[in-house]
Design a protein around this motif. Structure first.
Motif, PDB file in Angstrom:
ATOM      1  N   THR A  12       0.816  -1.216   0.000  1.00 53.77           N
ATOM      2  CA  THR A  12       0.000   0.000   0.000  1.00 53.77           C
ATOM      3  C   THR A  12       0.852   1.270   0.000  1.00 53.77           C
ATOM      4  OG1 THR A  12      -0.200  -0.113   2.410  1.00 53.77           O
ATOM      5  CG2 THR A  12      -1.994  -1.089   1.101  1.00 53.77           C
ATOM      6  N   GLU A  13       2.157   1.124   0.254  1.00 50.84           N
ATOM      7  CA  GLU A  13       3.068   2.278   0.263  1.00 50.84           C
ATOM      8  C   GLU A  13       3.782   2.491  -1.065  1.00 50.84           C
ATOM      9  OE1 GLU A  13       4.519   2.135   4.938  1.00 50.84           O
ATOM     10  OE2 GLU A  13       5.641   1.010   3.434  1.00 50.84           O
ATOM     11  N   VAL A  14       3.587   1.589  -2.028  1.00 51.40           N
ATOM     12  CA  VAL A  14       4.274   1.724  -3.319  1.00 51.40           C
ATOM     13  C   VAL A  14       3.814   3.027  -3.971  1.00 51.40           C
ATOM     14  CG1 VAL A  14       4.568   0.757  -5.631  1.00 51.40           C
ATOM     15  CG2 VAL A  14       4.544  -0.761  -3.634  1.00 51.40           C
ATOM     16  N   PRO A  15       4.756   3.938  -4.257  1.00 50.06           N
ATOM     17  CA  PRO A  15       4.362   5.233  -4.824  1.00 50.06           C
ATOM     18  C   PRO A  15       3.767   5.100  -6.221  1.00 50.06           C
ATOM     19  CG  PRO A  15       6.721   5.184  -4.301  1.00 50.06           C
ATOM     20  CD  PRO A  15       6.186   3.818  -4.059  1.00 50.06           C
ATOM     21  N   GLU A  16       2.828   5.961  -6.519  1.00 51.99           N
ATOM     22  CA  GLU A  16       2.253   6.026  -7.864  1.00 51.99           C
ATOM     23  C   GLU A  16       3.395   6.287  -8.848  1.00 51.99           C
ATOM     24  OE1 GLU A  16      -0.878   5.497 -10.277  1.00 51.99           O
ATOM     25  OE2 GLU A  16      -1.148   5.658  -8.107  1.00 51.99           O
ATOM     26  N   GLY A  17       3.445   5.528  -9.922  1.00 51.14           N
ATOM     27  CA  GLY A  17       4.483   5.746 -10.921  1.00 51.14           C
ATOM     28  C   GLY A  17       5.803   5.073 -10.618  1.00 51.14           C
ATOM     29  N   ALA A  18       5.888   4.316  -9.520  1.00 52.78           N
ATOM     30  CA  ALA A  18       7.136   3.607  -9.214  1.00 52.78           C
ATOM     31  C   ALA A  18       7.410   2.561 -10.297  1.00 52.78           C
ATOM     32  CB  ALA A  18       7.043   2.927  -7.857  1.00 52.78           C
ATOM     33  N   THR A  54      18.071   4.408 -12.786  1.00 50.97           N
ATOM     34  CA  THR A  54      18.874   4.997 -11.711  1.00 50.97           C
ATOM     35  C   THR A  54      18.196   6.221 -11.115  1.00 50.97           C
ATOM     36  OG1 THR A  54      20.126   6.238 -13.358  1.00 50.97           O
ATOM     37  CG2 THR A  54      21.072   4.148 -12.612  1.00 50.97           C
ATOM     38  N   ASP A  55      17.058   6.622 -11.687  1.00 50.14           N
ATOM     39  CA  ASP A  55      16.315   7.731 -11.109  1.00 50.14           C
ATOM     40  C   ASP A  55      14.861   7.303 -10.934  1.00 50.14           C
ATOM     41  OD1 ASP A  55      15.712   7.600 -13.780  1.00 50.14           O
ATOM     42  OD2 ASP A  55      15.810   9.750 -14.134  1.00 50.14           O
ATOM     43  N   GLY A  56      14.136   8.023 -10.126  1.00 50.67           N
ATOM     44  CA  GLY A  56      12.772   7.625  -9.808  1.00 50.67           C
ATOM     45  C   GLY A  56      12.785   6.479  -8.811  1.00 50.67           C
ATOM     46  N   GLU A  57      11.631   6.151  -8.303  1.00 50.09           N
ATOM     47  CA  GLU A  57      11.512   5.089  -7.297  1.00 50.09           C
ATOM     48  C   GLU A  57      11.452   3.725  -7.978  1.00 50.09           C
ATOM     49  OE1 GLU A  57      10.896   4.262  -3.066  1.00 50.09           O
ATOM     50  OE2 GLU A  57      11.266   6.151  -4.101  1.00 50.09           O
ATOM     51  N   VAL A  58      12.334   2.806  -7.571  1.00 57.72           N
ATOM     52  CA  VAL A  58      12.334   1.442  -8.089  1.00 57.72           C
ATOM     53  C   VAL A  58      11.976   0.513  -6.932  1.00 57.72           C
ATOM     54  CG1 VAL A  58      13.715  -0.417  -9.116  1.00 57.72           C
ATOM     55  CG2 VAL A  58      14.063   1.957  -9.858  1.00 57.72           C
ATOM     56  N   VAL A  59      10.908  -0.267  -7.106  1.00 53.65           N
ATOM     57  CA  VAL A  59      10.480  -1.228  -6.088  1.00 53.65           C
ATOM     58  C   VAL A  59      10.696  -2.623  -6.655  1.00 53.65           C
ATOM     59  CG1 VAL A  59       8.563  -2.061  -4.676  1.00 53.65           C
ATOM     60  CG2 VAL A  59       8.804   0.399  -5.131  1.00 53.65           C
ATOM     61  N   VAL A  60      11.514  -3.420  -5.956  1.00 52.42           N
ATOM     62  CA  VAL A  60      11.872  -4.758  -6.414  1.00 52.42           C
ATOM     63  C   VAL A  60      10.970  -5.775  -5.712  1.00 52.42           C
ATOM     64  CG1 VAL A  60      13.760  -6.414  -6.713  1.00 52.42           C
ATOM     65  CG2 VAL A  60      14.248  -3.955  -6.704  1.00 52.42           C
ATOM     66  N   ASP A  81      20.659   4.181  -5.416  1.00 55.83           N
ATOM     67  CA  ASP A  81      20.167   4.692  -4.129  1.00 55.83           C
ATOM     68  C   ASP A  81      18.659   4.911  -4.167  1.00 55.83           C
ATOM     69  OD1 ASP A  81      19.935   6.913  -5.726  1.00 55.83           O
ATOM     70  OD2 ASP A  81      21.290   8.160  -4.545  1.00 55.83           O
ATOM     71  N   ASN A  82      18.007   4.405  -5.213  1.00 54.77           N
ATOM     72  CA  ASN A  82      16.579   4.636  -5.428  1.00 54.77           C
ATOM     73  C   ASN A  82      15.783   3.333  -5.411  1.00 54.77           C
ATOM     74  OD1 ASN A  82      17.876   3.781  -7.817  1.00 54.77           O
ATOM     75  ND2 ASN A  82      16.200   4.555  -9.068  1.00 54.77           N
ATOM     76  N   VAL A  83      16.333   2.282  -4.785  1.00 49.01           N
ATOM     77  CA  VAL A  83      15.688   0.967  -4.801  1.00 49.01           C
ATOM     78  C   VAL A  83      15.121   0.619  -3.432  1.00 49.01           C
ATOM     79  CG1 VAL A  83      16.966   0.024  -6.767  1.00 49.01           C
ATOM     80  CG2 VAL A  83      17.964  -0.111  -4.487  1.00 49.01           C
ATOM     81  N   ARG A  84      13.950  -0.029  -3.448  1.00 48.03           N
ATOM     82  CA  ARG A  84      13.277  -0.473  -2.235  1.00 48.03           C
ATOM     83  C   ARG A  84      12.788  -1.898  -2.470  1.00 48.03           C
ATOM     84  NH1 ARG A  84      15.406   3.486  -1.588  1.00 48.03           N
ATOM     85  NH2 ARG A  84      14.684   5.569  -1.089  1.00 48.03           N
ATOM     86  N   ASN A  85      12.713  -2.666  -1.394  1.00 46.92           N
ATOM     87  CA  ASN A  85      12.178  -4.015  -1.463  1.00 46.92           C
ATOM     88  C   ASN A  85      10.676  -3.971  -1.185  1.00 46.92           C
ATOM     89  OD1 ASN A  85      12.210  -6.848  -1.607  1.00 46.92           O
ATOM     90  ND2 ASN A  85      12.493  -7.041   0.597  1.00 46.92           N
TER      91      ASN A  85
END
Length: 111
Positions: A12-18, A54-60, A81-85
């Motif tokens: 539910t926290e995944v940003p719009e456009g990630a 390398t830019d914007g939010e990346v959710v793996v 530095d823009n990656v989240r699990n």
């Protein structure tokens, strides 16, 4: 010695456009994935690093969060530095009733 803590977000926290990076195997992807996800199996990450933004939010994302956490750590060690699990992976995504598509003609599911 432990590396940096792995940053994570819940479904539910995944940003719009990630940029959703799905690192599961092809059969897992075909069974069910997020509609806007990009499929890049974990073992192909080292040879396909240029495909990871390398830019914007990346959710793996993976099935339960273990493989994706390893990929996030790997990417962080290589300068991202823009990656989240995605905490809980596709299991948590499905449990949160987030949208899913399948590629195999069956109802979308997590295998």
């Amino acid at each position: 010695m432990f590396g940096p803590e792995i940053p994570a977000v819940t479904p539910t926290e995944v940003p719009e456009g990630a940029y959703l990076l799905d690192v599961r195997e092809p059969d897992e992807w075909a069974a069910g994935h997020a509609p806007d996800a990009h499929h890049l199996p974990m073992m192909e990450i080292p040879s396909r690093l240029a495909e990871v933004p390398t830019d914007g939010e990346v959710v793996v994302v993976c099935r339960s969060g273990g493989r994706s956490a390893q990929v996030v750590g790997y990417l962080m060690n290589n300068g991202w530095d823009n990656v989240r699990n995605l905490a809980g992976g596709m299991r948590a995504w499905a449990a949160a009733e987030r949208p899913m598509l399948s590629e195999d003609g069956n109802p979308a599911r997590v295998i």
